[in-house]
Design a protein around this motif. Structure first.
Motif, PDB file in Angstrom:
ATOM      1  N   MET A 129       0.857  -1.201   0.000  1.00 43.34           N
ATOM      2  CA  MET A 129       0.000   0.000   0.000  1.00 43.34           C
ATOM      3  C   MET A 129       0.886   1.243   0.000  1.00 43.34           C
ATOM      4  SD  MET A 129      -3.204   0.506  -0.153  1.00 43.34           S
ATOM      5  CE  MET A 129      -4.216   1.942  -0.141  1.00 43.34           C
ATOM      6  N   ARG A 130       0.656   2.141  -0.954  1.00 40.82           N
ATOM      7  CA  ARG A 130       1.451   3.373  -0.965  1.00 40.82           C
ATOM      8  C   ARG A 130       0.933   4.372   0.059  1.00 40.82           C
ATOM      9  NH1 ARG A 130       0.904   2.723  -6.581  1.00 40.82           N
ATOM     10  NH2 ARG A 130       2.677   1.449  -7.124  1.00 40.82           N
ATOM     11  N   GLU A 131       1.844   5.186   0.526  1.00 37.64           N
ATOM     12  CA  GLU A 131       1.440   6.219   1.472  1.00 37.64           C
ATOM     13  C   GLU A 131       0.453   7.178   0.803  1.00 37.64           C
ATOM     14  OE1 GLU A 131       3.629   9.674   3.922  1.00 37.64           O
ATOM     15  OE2 GLU A 131       4.905   8.087   3.106  1.00 37.64           O
ATOM     16  N   ALA A 132      -0.638   7.489   1.515  1.00 39.76           N
ATOM     17  CA  ALA A 132      -1.658   8.361   0.927  1.00 39.76           C
ATOM     18  C   ALA A 132      -1.099   9.769   0.746  1.00 39.76           C
ATOM     19  CB  ALA A 132      -2.893   8.377   1.811  1.00 39.76           C
ATOM     20  N   MET A 133      -1.424  10.379  -0.379  1.00 35.19           N
ATOM     21  CA  MET A 133      -0.946  11.734  -0.640  1.00 35.19           C
ATOM     22  C   MET A 133      -1.925  12.741  -0.034  1.00 35.19           C
ATOM     23  SD  MET A 133      -0.127  11.070  -4.654  1.00 35.19           S
ATOM     24  CE  MET A 133       0.791  12.544  -5.039  1.00 35.19           C
ATOM     25  N   ALA A 134      -1.397  13.910   0.258  1.00 35.30           N
ATOM     26  CA  ALA A 134      -2.282  14.976   0.770  1.00 35.30           C
ATOM     27  C   ALA A 134      -3.169  15.467  -0.377  1.00 35.30           C
ATOM     28  CB  ALA A 134      -1.424  16.099   1.307  1.00 35.30           C
ATOM     29  N   ASP A 135      -4.324  15.948  -0.033  1.00 38.70           N
ATOM     30  CA  ASP A 135      -5.251  16.486  -1.030  1.00 38.70           C
ATOM     31  C   ASP A 135      -4.852  17.937  -1.325  1.00 38.70           C
ATOM     32  OD1 ASP A 135      -7.309  17.661  -2.345  1.00 38.70           O
ATOM     33  OD2 ASP A 135      -8.906  16.754  -1.149  1.00 38.70           O
ATOM     34  N   ILE A 136      -4.322  18.145  -2.517  1.00 40.06           N
ATOM     35  CA  ILE A 136      -3.792  19.483  -2.843  1.00 40.06           C
ATOM     36  C   ILE A 136      -4.891  20.543  -2.806  1.00 40.06           C
ATOM     37  CG2 ILE A 136      -4.007  19.205  -5.367  1.00 40.06           C
ATOM     38  CD1 ILE A 136      -0.969  20.862  -3.875  1.00 40.06           C
ATOM     39  N   THR A 137      -6.131  20.139  -3.084  1.00 40.56           N
ATOM     40  CA  THR A 137      -7.203  21.151  -3.106  1.00 40.56           C
ATOM     41  C   THR A 137      -7.588  21.591  -1.688  1.00 40.56           C
ATOM     42  OG1 THR A 137      -8.997  19.521  -3.144  1.00 40.56           O
ATOM     43  CG2 THR A 137      -8.139  20.238  -5.264  1.00 40.56           C
ATOM     44  N   GLU A 138      -7.081  20.854  -0.708  1.00 41.83           N
ATOM     45  CA  GLU A 138      -7.329  21.250   0.691  1.00 41.83           C
ATOM     46  C   GLU A 138      -6.237  22.196   1.202  1.00 41.83           C
ATOM     47  OE1 GLU A 138      -9.787  20.251   2.761  1.00 41.83           O
ATOM     48  OE2 GLU A 138     -10.795  19.118   1.168  1.00 41.83           O
ATOM     49  N   ALA A 139      -5.185  22.334   0.421  1.00 39.59           N
ATOM     50  CA  ALA A 139      -4.051  23.161   0.876  1.00 39.59           C
ATOM     51  C   ALA A 139      -4.450  24.634   0.879  1.00 39.59           C
ATOM     52  CB  ALA A 139      -2.852  22.943  -0.048  1.00 39.59           C
ATOM     53  N   PRO A 140      -3.895  25.403   1.819  1.00 38.74           N
ATOM     54  CA  PRO A 140      -4.242  26.836   1.847  1.00 38.74           C
ATOM     55  C   PRO A 140      -3.881  27.548   0.542  1.00 38.74           C
ATOM     56  CG  PRO A 140      -2.483  26.293   3.433  1.00 38.74           C
ATOM     57  CD  PRO A 140      -3.018  25.008   2.932  1.00 38.74           C
ATOM     58  N   GLU A 141      -2.832  27.067  -0.136  1.00 41.73           N
ATOM     59  CA  GLU A 141      -2.408  27.704  -1.388  1.00 41.73           C
ATOM     60  C   GLU A 141      -3.488  27.548  -2.466  1.00 41.73           C
ATOM     61  OE1 GLU A 141      -0.637  25.638   0.417  1.00 41.73           O
ATOM     62  OE2 GLU A 141       1.168  26.754   1.006  1.00 41.73           O
ATOM     63  N   TRP A 142      -4.181  26.410  -2.436  1.00 45.56           N
ATOM     64  CA  TRP A 142      -5.250  26.176  -3.420  1.00 45.56           C
ATOM     65  C   TRP A 142      -6.416  27.127  -3.128  1.00 45.56           C
ATOM     66  CZ3 TRP A 142      -5.019  22.508  -7.476  1.00 45.56           C
ATOM     67  CH2 TRP A 142      -6.191  22.362  -8.216  1.00 45.56           C
ATOM     68  N   THR A 143      -6.781  27.190  -1.867  1.00 42.73           N
ATOM     69  CA  THR A 143      -7.885  28.072  -1.468  1.00 42.73           C
ATOM     70  C   THR A 143      -7.551  29.511  -1.834  1.00 42.73           C
ATOM     71  OG1 THR A 143      -8.095  26.585   0.405  1.00 42.73           O
ATOM     72  CG2 THR A 143      -9.392  28.606   0.489  1.00 42.73           C
ATOM     73  N   ALA A 144      -6.311  29.901  -1.583  1.00 44.26           N
ATOM     74  CA  ALA A 144      -5.911  31.285  -1.890  1.00 44.26           C
ATOM     75  C   ALA A 144      -6.046  31.541  -3.393  1.00 44.26           C
ATOM     76  CB  ALA A 144      -4.468  31.513  -1.436  1.00 44.26           C
TER      77      ALA A 144
END
Ligand SMILES: O=P(O)(O)OC[C@H]1O[C@H](O)[C@H](O)[C@@H](O)[C@@H]1O
Length: 547
Positions: A1-16
């Motif tokens: 099982m690969r390590e789960a990646m962070a959800d980029i759309t949840e990152a503050p940079e995406w929101t900004a």
């Protein structure tokens, strides 16, 4: 099982970025230019011989700052280092991704997975150069002793589009009187059309296939072999007229090509990233080893730029991030690539495989579904032809189509000022797309009121302009490397494996399963679904077979 990646759309940079887009959406390029005299200078970047003006984008300094922050968040810096150093970033196939090693300068070392990659690359390049020189000088002859005048590359996908595009782009540099033809389709019209008029005694076939298991290529190669034997009357002629490019020596030998006449590459070179290695053999025979190495120097210049330039001044990073900007924040679906050079007629087709096979994915590298739109649809035609066909939609349609315009300052030949007219058209189009023409301006020209709305040019349509001194082996290498790295930047933000292509497999297997049902004289057996079964019956009926 690969390590789960962070959800980029949840990152503050995406929101900004999303918030910034909402604020910027109402502002048009006229305003952005009017309020900012330093804009063009600031939004122009050079890399090698390429100069990019990206001022006509719906972006401000703030947009770029936020996009660069997103790239940092996605770990782009580390990903670039990981690719160049040979980490297995093609996770679904557990492979390194080292097309950049194909253009390592002589003397630079790179060992990956215990393999001296740099030495292997240069050994193959040297073999290719020696062989190309023998063919070019006439020392390598056909079976009857005559020199080779035509090289026919048989391959498909990455084993065709790269060398075919590059040969068309660089055929002016073919200085040994040898021309190339490219056969790819399983449609017999392709090979029969390309063989027509050829003199078998002076034809060399380069069978190009990474796997040497591709149906189209092996079928076309067999047809070519039979054509040659029929023409020369001796099966022994094959060894003088067939060479192979592949990673699979066993299958090459099985096909009947002497592995002494095989040029290799490795599973860490993806097919669509391979024409700067052995897959470029046909091109090298045409333009010579020196020209080929100039092309590699072009690739290398952009590799170095990509690896070392700060993101704010990094051409592939900026263009990749702008691709993400329109895809994910403006809902753009496609990107037009519009080379103002007839010689680059195949460049959009080449880019379609490079970009869409790489980034047309719905799952991330960790196997989870993607969280944003991925994979721009690339398309285009050389200017000015497109202007008289589909630019209407670019100027006045309802869709946003960001476009890359590519122009060259110096022509190969000129008549009646045509080259300057070509360039004037490029400049006029990008200006009209950006700044349009308002209803007031149109009315002021005396246009009847009822017609005014039809003539309004909304403008605000984003473009990049890449200006290149001249189309040469080096600048072609630079352009291709630029787009390779744009793909990488986008794939990194989206978190996908840009280096596999599982989506093409199912159809291949099904075609192999269906072929017997089409060709047999017996009643058809199972088809995978009712629609396909009906189409099989209809096809057989039309072919005069039992249904
Ligand atoms: O070079 P080959 O092994 O013959 O593969 C030719 C092409 O076929 C496959 O279907 C892949 O989609 C392409 O990435 C590849 O370039």
């Amino acid at each position: 099982m690969r390590e789960a990646m962070a959800d980029i759309t949840e990152a503050p940079e995406w929101t900004a970025l999303a918030e910034h887009q909402a604020a910027l959406a109402g502002r048009n390029l006229r305003e952005l230019f009017a309020g900012d005299p330093g804009r063009v200078e600031r939004m122009t970047v050079t890399a090698g011989d390429l100069c990019l003006d990206y001022s006509k984008h719906r972006a401000t300094e703030e947009t770029l700052r936020l996009l660069v922050a997103l790239a940092e968040r996605a770990g782009l810096r580390d990903r670039i280092a990981a690719m160049f150093s040979g980490e297995h970033i093609n996770v679904s196939e557990d492979r390194a991704v080292l097309h950049t090693a194909l253009r390592l300068p002589p003397g630079e070392a790179l060992t990956v997975d215990g393999q001296d990659v740099a030495a292997d690359v240069h050994a193959v390049l040297d073999e290719m150069s020696r062989f190309a020189e023998r063919v070019r000088s006439g020392e390598w002859t056909g079976f009857s002793g005559k020199p080779i005048t035509t090289v026919v590359n048989i391959g498909i996908g990455g084993s065709d589009l790269g060398p075919a595009m590059a040969y068309e782009a660089l055929h002016d540099y073919a200085d040994a009187g040898i021309s190339c033809r490219f056969v790819s389709n399983i449609d017999p019209a392709d090979i029969l059309g390309k063989l027509a008029g050829l003199d078998a005694e002076q034809t060399l076939f380069v069978i190009s296939s990474k796997t040497f298991g591709t149906l189209e290529t092996l079928t076309n190669a067999k047809v070519a072999r039979q054509w040659l034997i029929d023409a020369l009357g001796d099966a022994k002629a094959v060894s003088r007229h067939f060479v192979a490019v592949s990673t699979n020596a066993e299958r090459v030998a099985e096909f009947g090509i002497d592995t002494d006449n095989m040029f290799g590459f490795w599973d860490w070179v993806g097919g669509r990233y391979s024409f700067d290695g052995a897959i470029g053999l046909s091109l090298m025979i045409a333009i010579g080893g020196e020209g080929f190495r100039e092309m590699l120097a072009g690739f290398r210049a952009i590799d170095e730029h990509f690896r070392t330039a700060p993101f704010e001044a990094n051409m592939p990073v900026l263009m990749g991030l702008l691709g993400v900007w329109y895809t994910d924040f403006f809902g753009a679906q496609t990107r037009a690539v519009l080379p103002y050079s007839q010689r680059l007629a195949r460049f959009p087709a080449y880019l379609q495989q490079l970009t869409m096979e790489s980034n047309g994915k719905s799952v991330r590298a960790d196997g989870a579904p993607v969280v944003a739109q991925t994979g721009e649809i690339f398309w285009g035609e050389p200017g000015t032809n497109g202007q008289h066909a589909f630019y209407q939609l670019l100027h006045q349609g309802t869709r946003l189509v960001p476009a890359d315009f590519i122009g060259f300052a110096e022509p190969f030949e000129d008549r009646a000022g045509m080259h300057d007219l070509l360039t004037a058209n490029l400049l006029a189009q990008t200006s009209a797309l950006a700044f349009g023409k308002t209803a007031d301006e149109i009315a002021a020209e005396g246009t009847p009121a009822a017609v005014v709305p039809h003539k309004v040019m909304p403008g605000n349509r984003p473009t990049s302009t890449i200006l290149v001194p001249k189309l040469t082996p080096k600048t072609l290498g630079e352009l291709v490397a630029l787009y390779e790295h744009i793909v990488f930047v986008e794939g990194t933000i989206w978190g996908i494996d840009s280096f596999d292509q599982w989506g093409v497999e199912l159809g291949k297997v099904m075609a192999q399963d269906l072929a017997p049902a089409l060709t047999s004289e017996e009643p058809p057996t199972d088809a995978p679904d009712a629609s396909t079964a009906a189409l099989v019956r209809r096809y057989r009926e039309l072919r005069g077979r039992r249904v």
